[in-house]
Design a protein around this motif. Sequence first.
Motif, PDB file in Angstrom:
ATOM      1  N   CYS A  91     -37.391 -28.731  23.517  1.00  0.00           N
ATOM      2  CA  CYS A  91     -36.573 -29.245  24.636  1.00  0.00           C
ATOM      3  C   CYS A  91     -37.229 -30.461  25.274  1.00  0.00           C
ATOM      4  O   CYS A  91     -36.577 -31.231  25.948  1.00  0.00           O
ATOM      5  N   CYS A  94     -40.056 -28.132  28.905  1.00  0.00           N
ATOM      6  CA  CYS A  94     -40.732 -26.914  29.377  1.00  0.00           C
ATOM      7  C   CYS A  94     -42.243 -27.117  29.359  1.00  0.00           C
ATOM      8  O   CYS A  94     -42.750 -28.087  28.802  1.00  0.00           O
ATOM      9  N   ARG A  95     -42.973 -26.160  29.952  1.00  0.00           N
ATOM     10  CA  ARG A  95     -44.436 -26.342  30.075  1.00  0.00           C
ATOM     11  C   ARG A  95     -45.101 -26.435  28.705  1.00  0.00           C
ATOM     12  O   ARG A  95     -46.050 -27.182  28.510  1.00  0.00           O
ATOM     13  N   HIS A  96     -44.596 -25.683  27.719  1.00  0.00           N
ATOM     14  CA  HIS A  96     -45.183 -25.746  26.376  1.00  0.00           C
ATOM     15  C   HIS A  96     -44.954 -27.112  25.743  1.00  0.00           C
ATOM     16  O   HIS A  96     -45.879 -27.709  25.192  1.00  0.00           O
ATOM     17  N   CYS A  97     -43.707 -27.597  25.823  1.00  0.00           N
ATOM     18  CA  CYS A  97     -43.409 -28.909  25.236  1.00  0.00           C
ATOM     19  C   CYS A  97     -44.253 -29.995  25.888  1.00  0.00           C
ATOM     20  O   CYS A  97     -44.822 -30.850  25.191  1.00  0.00           O
ATOM     21  N   GLU A 101     -47.233 -28.208  22.835  1.00  0.00           N
ATOM     22  CA  GLU A 101     -47.046 -26.979  22.046  1.00  0.00           C
ATOM     23  C   GLU A 101     -45.562 -26.798  21.733  1.00  0.00           C
ATOM     24  O   GLU A 101     -44.927 -25.824  22.159  1.00  0.00           O
ATOM     25  N   THR A 102     -45.025 -27.751  20.969  1.00  0.00           N
ATOM     26  CA  THR A 102     -43.572 -27.739  20.756  1.00  0.00           C
ATOM     27  C   THR A 102     -43.129 -26.536  19.930  1.00  0.00           C
ATOM     28  O   THR A 102     -41.962 -26.162  19.952  1.00  0.00           O
ATOM     29  N   LEU A 104     -43.829 -23.616  20.599  1.00  0.00           N
ATOM     30  CA  LEU A 104     -43.640 -22.499  21.529  1.00  0.00           C
ATOM     31  C   LEU A 104     -42.592 -22.805  22.581  1.00  0.00           C
ATOM     32  O   LEU A 104     -42.514 -22.119  23.605  1.00  0.00           O
ATOM     33  N   CYS A 105     -41.785 -23.835  22.361  1.00  0.00           N
ATOM     34  CA  CYS A 105     -40.767 -24.229  23.340  1.00  0.00           C
ATOM     35  C   CYS A 105     -40.051 -22.989  23.889  1.00  0.00           C
ATOM     36  O   CYS A 105     -39.708 -22.073  23.151  1.00  0.00           O
ATOM     37  N   ASP A 106     -39.824 -22.977  25.213  1.00  0.00           N
ATOM     38  CA  ASP A 106     -39.169 -21.837  25.871  1.00  0.00           C
ATOM     39  C   ASP A 106     -37.795 -21.539  25.272  1.00  0.00           C
ATOM     40  O   ASP A 106     -37.333 -20.408  25.297  1.00  0.00           O
ATOM     41  N   THR A 107     -37.123 -22.586  24.766  1.00  0.00           N
ATOM     42  CA  THR A 107     -35.826 -22.387  24.132  1.00  0.00           C
ATOM     43  C   THR A 107     -36.028 -22.481  22.626  1.00  0.00           C
ATOM     44  O   THR A 107     -36.114 -23.577  22.085  1.00  0.00           O
ATOM     45  N   TYR A 108     -36.133 -21.324  21.957  1.00  0.00           N
ATOM     46  CA  TYR A 108     -36.365 -21.361  20.513  1.00  0.00           C
ATOM     47  C   TYR A 108     -35.093 -21.795  19.794  1.00  0.00           C
ATOM     48  O   TYR A 108     -34.026 -21.218  19.958  1.00  0.00           O
TER      49      TYR A 108
END
Length: 334
Positions: A91, A94-97, A101-102, A104-108
Motif C-alpha cells: 500500500c 502502512c508502518r511496514h511499507c 517491509e513491503t 508485511l504490508c497491512d493489506t495483503y
Amino acid sequence: MSPRALVTRGDGSLAVERREPLVAGPGELVVRPATVGLCGTDLELVDGTVDPAYVRYPLVIGHEWTGVVTSSGDSAFSVGERVVVEGIVPCRRCRHCVAGETNLCDTYSELGFTFDGAAADEVLVRADLAHVVEPQVTNDDAALVEPASVVYHGLSRVVARPGLSCLVVGDGTIGLLAAQLLRLWSPARVVVSGRRPEQAELVRRAGADELVETTPRAAFDLVVEAAGTPASAADALAAACRGGSVLLLGLPPHGSTTAVAVDDLVNGDLLIRASFGYTSSAWASVVALLNAGRLRPGVLVTHRFGFEDQAEALEVLRSAPAGAARGKVVLERS
Ligand SMILES: [Zn+2]
Ligand SMILES: [Zn+2]
C-alpha cells in the motif's frame, strides 16, 4: 478471440476460460506473459489447501512470470518492453511499507493469490511494481525472479559473512535456488539434502558441492529449510552447529506442527529466522543481479509445456517423473 486464462476455484480443477480484454487504468500496465513458472503453491491453490486468508477464488494462477508490455497507460513504460513485476502489492502507506517491509504490508494482496495472476494471455499490474529486464536475460531467468526474490530476501537476513558451511534441506526449486544464491555470499561449501538421487546433476548445476540423502546433525553454520514439511523443519533445526543460523523458507501445509527439543535450540545458541515473501528492495536486487549477468536461475528449468497443456504440467508438479530430474516447470504462451 477474447484472451485466455487458466482459472481455478480451489476444487482441484484448472481450466482455460475466456476473459474480457483488459484495459490499463491510471498507473497500470497490461502485460502479455511469455513464460510462467509453476510451483507447489500453485498445486495447493488448485487443490484449495492454502490458508484461506491468503487466497481469493475464482483465481487465475501464475505468480512466477515475465512478459511484454502491451498497453502502458499513463506510465513511463513503452509497449514492447519486457518486464518482471513484483507480485506482492504494497500500500506504501502502512508502518511496514514505510519501513521498507513491503512483504508485511497491512493489506495483503498478491498477484496469483488474491487477484488474477499471469497464466493468461493478458495480466493487469501496477506500473510502479514493474522492472525492465535487459535483452540478454532469458525468459527462463526472468520468470524465476519471484522465487529467487523469496530466497534472496531470506538469505540476505541471515548470511552474516563469507566462508560459512551451508546446508540446504530440500532439492526442489526453492532449495536449488537457495544453493545457487548462497554462492553470492562466498560460502565455504554448500550441501543439499534431498530424497531423490535423480536431482544430483541439477544440484551441481545450481552450484552446490554435494547432494546427501540424510540430513547431518549439528554440522552447519547456516541451514536453509526449503522442503516445506514439518519433519524437514525439525531436521533443519537439528542440522545447525552451535552458534549457527536456521532460515525457514519452506511452507508446510496450513496448520501442520512438529515437535522440537527446545533445550537444544537454547543450548545451541541458534538464530532461527522465518521469512515470508520478498520486499521491493529484494526484488530490485535480484533484477539487478540478473541484468548484470551474475545470476542464472533459468538453468533450473527442466520441464516446458504449452499454455493449454496445464493438466500435464500439474501432473509433473504433483509427482516427479521416476528416474528423471525435476527442476522448474514452466508454461510457455504461444
Ligand atoms: Zn511459487
Ligand atoms: Zn502497506
